[in-house]
Design an enzyme around this catalytic site. Structure first.
Site, PDB file in Angstrom:
ATOM      1  N   LYS A  68     -47.735  15.160  48.737  1.00  0.00           N
ATOM      2  CA  LYS A  68     -46.692  14.985  50.092  1.00  0.00           C
ATOM      3  C   LYS A  68     -47.459  14.104  50.900  1.00  0.00           C
ATOM      4  O   LYS A  68     -48.342  14.644  51.918  1.00  0.00           O
ATOM      5  CB  LYS A  68     -46.067  16.189  50.669  1.00  0.00           C
ATOM      6  CG  LYS A  68     -44.908  16.332  51.418  1.00  0.00           C
ATOM      7  CD  LYS A  68     -44.803  15.214  52.376  1.00  0.00           C
ATOM      8  CE  LYS A  68     -45.409  15.444  53.876  1.00  0.00           C
ATOM      9  NZ  LYS A  68     -45.129  14.569  54.659  1.00  0.00           N
TER      10      LYS A  68
ATOM     11  N   GLU B 237     -58.799  19.848  56.865  1.00  0.00           N
ATOM     12  CA  GLU B 237     -59.558  19.113  57.360  1.00  0.00           C
ATOM     13  C   GLU B 237     -58.663  18.435  58.501  1.00  0.00           C
ATOM     14  O   GLU B 237     -57.666  17.972  58.349  1.00  0.00           O
ATOM     15  CB  GLU B 237     -60.052  17.787  56.534  1.00  0.00           C
ATOM     16  CG  GLU B 237     -60.905  18.150  55.149  1.00  0.00           C
ATOM     17  CD  GLU B 237     -62.312  18.519  55.763  1.00  0.00           C
ATOM     18  OE1 GLU B 237     -62.615  18.174  56.816  1.00  0.00           O
ATOM     19  OE2 GLU B 237     -62.930  19.165  55.026  1.00  0.00           O
TER      20      GLU B 237
ATOM     21  N   CYS C 269     -60.335  10.331  62.042  1.00  0.00           N
ATOM     22  CA  CYS C 269     -60.897  11.692  62.687  1.00  0.00           C
ATOM     23  C   CYS C 269     -62.088  11.642  63.047  1.00  0.00           C
ATOM     24  O   CYS C 269     -62.642  12.405  63.653  1.00  0.00           O
ATOM     25  CB  CYS C 269     -60.641  12.720  61.492  1.00  0.00           C
ATOM     26  SG  CYS C 269     -61.413  11.917  59.980  1.00  0.00           S
TER      27      CYS C 269
ATOM     28  N   GLU D 288     -58.439  15.667  71.435  1.00  0.00           N
ATOM     29  CA  GLU D 288     -58.296  14.417  70.647  1.00  0.00           C
ATOM     30  C   GLU D 288     -57.235  13.517  71.051  1.00  0.00           C
ATOM     31  O   GLU D 288     -56.056  14.033  71.241  1.00  0.00           O
ATOM     32  CB  GLU D 288     -58.470  15.021  69.317  1.00  0.00           C
ATOM     33  CG  GLU D 288     -58.236  13.807  68.272  1.00  0.00           C
ATOM     34  CD  GLU D 288     -57.752  14.329  66.672  1.00  0.00           C
ATOM     35  OE1 GLU D 288     -56.842  14.710  66.414  1.00  0.00           O
ATOM     36  OE2 GLU D 288     -58.716  13.912  65.949  1.00  0.00           O
TER      37      GLU D 288
HETATM   38  P1  NAD Z   1     -50.244  15.642  61.018  1.00  0.00           P
HETATM   39  O1  NAD Z   1     -50.790  17.066  61.354  1.00  0.00           O
HETATM   40  O2  NAD Z   1     -49.182  15.267  62.045  1.00  0.00           O
HETATM   41  O3  NAD Z   1     -49.642  15.240  59.886  1.00  0.00           O
HETATM   42  C1  NAD Z   1     -50.705  15.730  58.573  1.00  0.00           C
HETATM   43  C2  NAD Z   1     -49.498  15.825  57.265  1.00  0.00           C
HETATM   44  O4  NAD Z   1     -49.043  17.154  57.610  1.00  0.00           O
HETATM   45  C3  NAD Z   1     -48.285  14.892  56.994  1.00  0.00           C
HETATM   46  O5  NAD Z   1     -48.200  14.664  55.939  1.00  0.00           O
HETATM   47  C4  NAD Z   1     -47.331  15.725  57.834  1.00  0.00           C
HETATM   48  O6  NAD Z   1     -45.966  15.217  57.329  1.00  0.00           O
HETATM   49  C5  NAD Z   1     -47.573  17.144  57.307  1.00  0.00           C
HETATM   50  N1  NAD Z   1     -46.990  18.357  58.202  1.00  0.00           N
HETATM   51  C6  NAD Z   1     -46.491  17.965  59.349  1.00  0.00           C
HETATM   52  N2  NAD Z   1     -46.107  19.323  59.681  1.00  0.00           N
HETATM   53  C7  NAD Z   1     -46.342  20.059  58.677  1.00  0.00           C
HETATM   54  C8  NAD Z   1     -46.020  21.408  58.430  1.00  0.00           C
HETATM   55  N3  NAD Z   1     -45.475  22.247  59.364  1.00  0.00           N
HETATM   56  N4  NAD Z   1     -46.279  21.921  57.187  1.00  0.00           N
HETATM   57  C9  NAD Z   1     -46.699  21.246  56.394  1.00  0.00           C
HETATM   58  N5  NAD Z   1     -47.061  19.857  56.263  1.00  0.00           N
HETATM   59  C10 NAD Z   1     -46.717  19.255  57.626  1.00  0.00           C
HETATM   60  O7  NAD Z   1     -51.453  14.679  61.302  1.00  0.00           O
HETATM   61  P2  NAD Z   1     -51.395  12.956  61.302  1.00  0.00           P
HETATM   62  O8  NAD Z   1     -50.855  12.670  62.703  1.00  0.00           O
HETATM   63  O9  NAD Z   1     -50.816  12.302  60.008  1.00  0.00           O
HETATM   64  O10 NAD Z   1     -52.772  12.804  61.392  1.00  0.00           O
HETATM   65  C11 NAD Z   1     -53.700  12.571  62.304  1.00  0.00           C
HETATM   66  C12 NAD Z   1     -54.500  13.948  62.352  1.00  0.00           C
HETATM   67  O11 NAD Z   1     -55.324  13.995  61.247  1.00  0.00           O
HETATM   68  C13 NAD Z   1     -55.646  13.790  63.296  1.00  0.00           C
HETATM   69  O12 NAD Z   1     -55.799  14.919  64.289  1.00  0.00           O
HETATM   70  C14 NAD Z   1     -56.955  13.403  62.596  1.00  0.00           C
HETATM   71  O13 NAD Z   1     -58.201  13.903  63.250  1.00  0.00           O
HETATM   72  C15 NAD Z   1     -56.798  14.445  61.440  1.00  0.00           C
HETATM   73  N6  NAD Z   1     -57.466  13.729  60.425  1.00  0.00           N
HETATM   74  C16 NAD Z   1     -58.720  14.714  60.086  1.00  0.00           C
HETATM   75  C17 NAD Z   1     -59.443  14.157  58.902  1.00  0.00           C
HETATM   76  C18 NAD Z   1     -60.677  15.102  58.370  1.00  0.00           C
HETATM   77  O14 NAD Z   1     -60.856  14.718  57.360  1.00  0.00           O
HETATM   78  N7  NAD Z   1     -61.032  16.204  59.165  1.00  0.00           N
HETATM   79  C19 NAD Z   1     -59.175  12.740  58.433  1.00  0.00           C
HETATM   80  C20 NAD Z   1     -58.171  12.115  58.674  1.00  0.00           C
HETATM   81  C21 NAD Z   1     -57.449  12.538  59.653  1.00  0.00           C
END
Ligand code: NAD
Length: 500
Positions: free
Chosen positions: A175, A250, A284, A385
């Site tokens: 997904k 992550e 991130c 963040e």
């Molecule tokens: P997000 O949490 O909005 O979404 C991430 C994924 O989760 C998307 O595919 C989204 O559709 C899905 N999602 C959303 N709600 C959900 C739910 N209730 N249940 C299951 N899945 C759900 O994050 P984003 O805005 O896409 O990414 C940015 C964030 O990701 C930042 O906080 C960043 O730090 C983090 N990030 C972390 C790493 C790491 O390795 N630590 C790497 C990249 C990004």
């Protein structure tokens, strides 16, 4: 007429059962509609799970080196299509071409590492405490892996998860983030072209709160790997905890670059510019805090301001662009909101602080690179963040104070220190509470063959990349083979007789 892209379920590209789609637009130019992508629901998921179960039965019996061969071919196809994929990724995600090329390269590196792991997947063979008995451990696949990914590394992060999951013999339900479905579609095409059996990979597009949550809640998906925000990760974690699922999280970061007075300041300047404003701060590992020693604070900031003002904003397909747009309107609102918080907290806005407009910029979600000075440790801009091109500058007196400031946030992904003093560097490596510390390099720049992840609220103890990720996607099995021809009781027959 915009193209309708499809899900990949049970070996075919299919429309969502509910018939609904969402738009994918270019964040640098919202007039540019890339396509319409499926809004998937539970009926789509049920079909995907039924197919993935069949795929798993076949794939888990395929020898690991042969699984690795498929992944190696996927790596070769990524090499052949690197530039094309980078371009479509820049169009839907916004970051400049050199960065999307790097994103694809990370996928290539991950593919070749995973392919070679097919000939390792080491277990242990150890002596038994009993005579004529053999004892060993090895790794078994688990089942269907639910893979949920964020928008900022549209190819690299899916490959970090999907290649090891497949290499270990699992089937995958993928997904991707709503903002980058095109790259995900091409990635699945590549896996199929590389020879992956079609029922081993299922692609479900759609909203996180719908299809993402449904994947997490599905009882026949025992393994979830999630990268995204800490808020979403908490919800995912609650469900997985209740259902006793294996989970890799992550999540967010609030990464700091520390500059000591003895540092090569030119190098530190290059580092913070790339760390803070590369990928528009949407990494991130982005540098979100700059910790400056009081002796160099003023001169360093003057030079940083001059360099920041020279950064060119624009469409990432333009070779002159340094900084692309934010990903979407919600991100623009969030970053704008943090500037308001900064004002209320009394931070000094040295540059930026608003949406970037004028000419073609009006059609995208551009935000001016922003530097905030006088940010107080413990304040929101020092701790939360932002995920945008906003750098909080904090002044410190000595290394102890810098370490304390670095460590007093809830996140713990990455940190960086610039110094020529080897003692300070090693103290920092040992004392900074992060999963990764860079010395004389920015907070970003992880390599695919080392473990990647963070401590505290950034993660839950697992790592992506390198050799450690294979432990997550497989289960340890231990086998004892007793060829003595008699009952031998561990602990009892070993020591019982001697101790009387
Ligand atoms: P997000 O949490 O909005 O979404 C991430 C994924 O989760 C998307 O595919 C989204 O559709 C899905 N999602 C959303 N709600 C959900 C739910 N209730 N249940 C299951 N899945 C759900 O994050 P984003 O805005 O896409 O990414 C940015 C964030 O990701 C930042 O906080 C960043 O730090 C983090 N990030 C972390 C790493 C790491 O390795 N630590 C790497 C990249 C990004």
């Amino acid at each position: 007429m915009a193209k309708h892209f499809q899900n990949f379920i049970a070996g075919e590209w299919v429309a969502p059962a509910g018939g609904d789609y969402f738009e994918n637009r270019n964040p640098a130019d919202t007039d540019d509609l890339i396509g319409l992508f499926p809004l998937s629901g539970r009926a789509d998921l049920e079909r995907a799970v039924a197919s993935a179960k069949q795929g798993f039965e076949r794939w888990r019996r395929t020898p690991a080196p042969a699984r690795g061969d498929v992944i190696r071919r996927a790596g070769d196809l990524l090499v052949a299509r690197k530039d094309e994929i980078a371009r479509l990724m820049t169009r839907e995600m916004g970051k400049p071409l050199q960065e999307t090329r790097g994103d694809v390269q990370e996928g290539i590196d991950t593919a070749y590492y995973a392919a070679s792991e097919g000939r390792r997947l080491f277990g242990h063979t150890v002596p038994s405490e009993l005579r004529d008995k053999w004892a060993m451990s090895y790794r078994r696949p688990i089942g269907i892996a639910g893979i949920i990914t964020p928008f900022n590394f549209p190819l690299a992060i899916p490959t970090w998860k999907i290649f090891p999951a497949l290499l270990c013999g699992n089937a995958v339900i993928f997904k991707p983030a709503e903002d980058v479905p095109h790259t995900a579609t091409v990635f699945v095409e590549i896996l199929l072209e590389a020879g992956l059996p079609p029922d081993v990979i299922q692609l479900l597009h759609g909203r996180g709160e719908d299809i993402g949550a449904a994947i997490v809640e599905h009882p026949e998906i025992p393994l979830i790997s999630f990268t995204g925000s800490t808020a979403t990760g908490s919800r995912v974690g609650e469900t997985c905890g209740r259902m006793h699922k294996r989970l890799s999280l992550e999540m967010g970061g609030k990464n700091a670059q520390i500059v000591l007075p003895d540092a090569d300041l030119d190098l530190a300047l290059d580092g913070v510019l790339w760390g803070a404003f590369g990928t528009t701060g949407q990494r991130c590992t982005a540098t979100s805090r700059l910790l400056l020693h009081e002796d160099i604070h003023d001169q360093f900031l003057d030079r940083l301001l001059a360099r920041t003002r020279e950064l060119r904003l624009g469409n990432g397909l333009d070779p002159d662009t340094d900084v692309g747009p934010l990903i979407n309107e919600a991100a623009l609102e969030k970053v704008t909101g943090y500037i308001e918080v900064a004002r209320q907290e009394g931070d000094e806005i040295l540059c930026g602080g608003a949406r970037a407009t004028g000419g073609a910029l009006d059609r995208g979600y551009f935000f001016q690179p922003t530097i905030l000075d006088g940010v107080r440790p413990g304040s929101r801009l020092a701790c939360e963040e932002v995920f945008g091109p906003v750098l909080s500058v904090i002044r410190f007196k000595d290394l102890d104070e810098a370490i304390r400031i670095n460590n007093e946030v809830a996140y713990g992904l990455s940190s960086s220190i610039y110094t020529k003093d080897v003692r300070a560097a090693f103290r920092a490596i040992n004392e900074l509470d992060n999963g990764i510390t860079y010395v004389n390099a920015p907070t970003i720049g992880a390599e695919a063959h080392l473990p990647f992840g963070g401590v505290k609220q950034t993660g839950n103890g697992h790592r992506e990349g390198g050799w450690e990720v294979y432990d997550f996607y497989s289960e340890t099995k231990v086998a004892y083979i007793d060829y003595s021809g008699k009952l031998q009781r561990a602990q009892i027959d070993t020591y019982g007789a001697a101790q009387g």
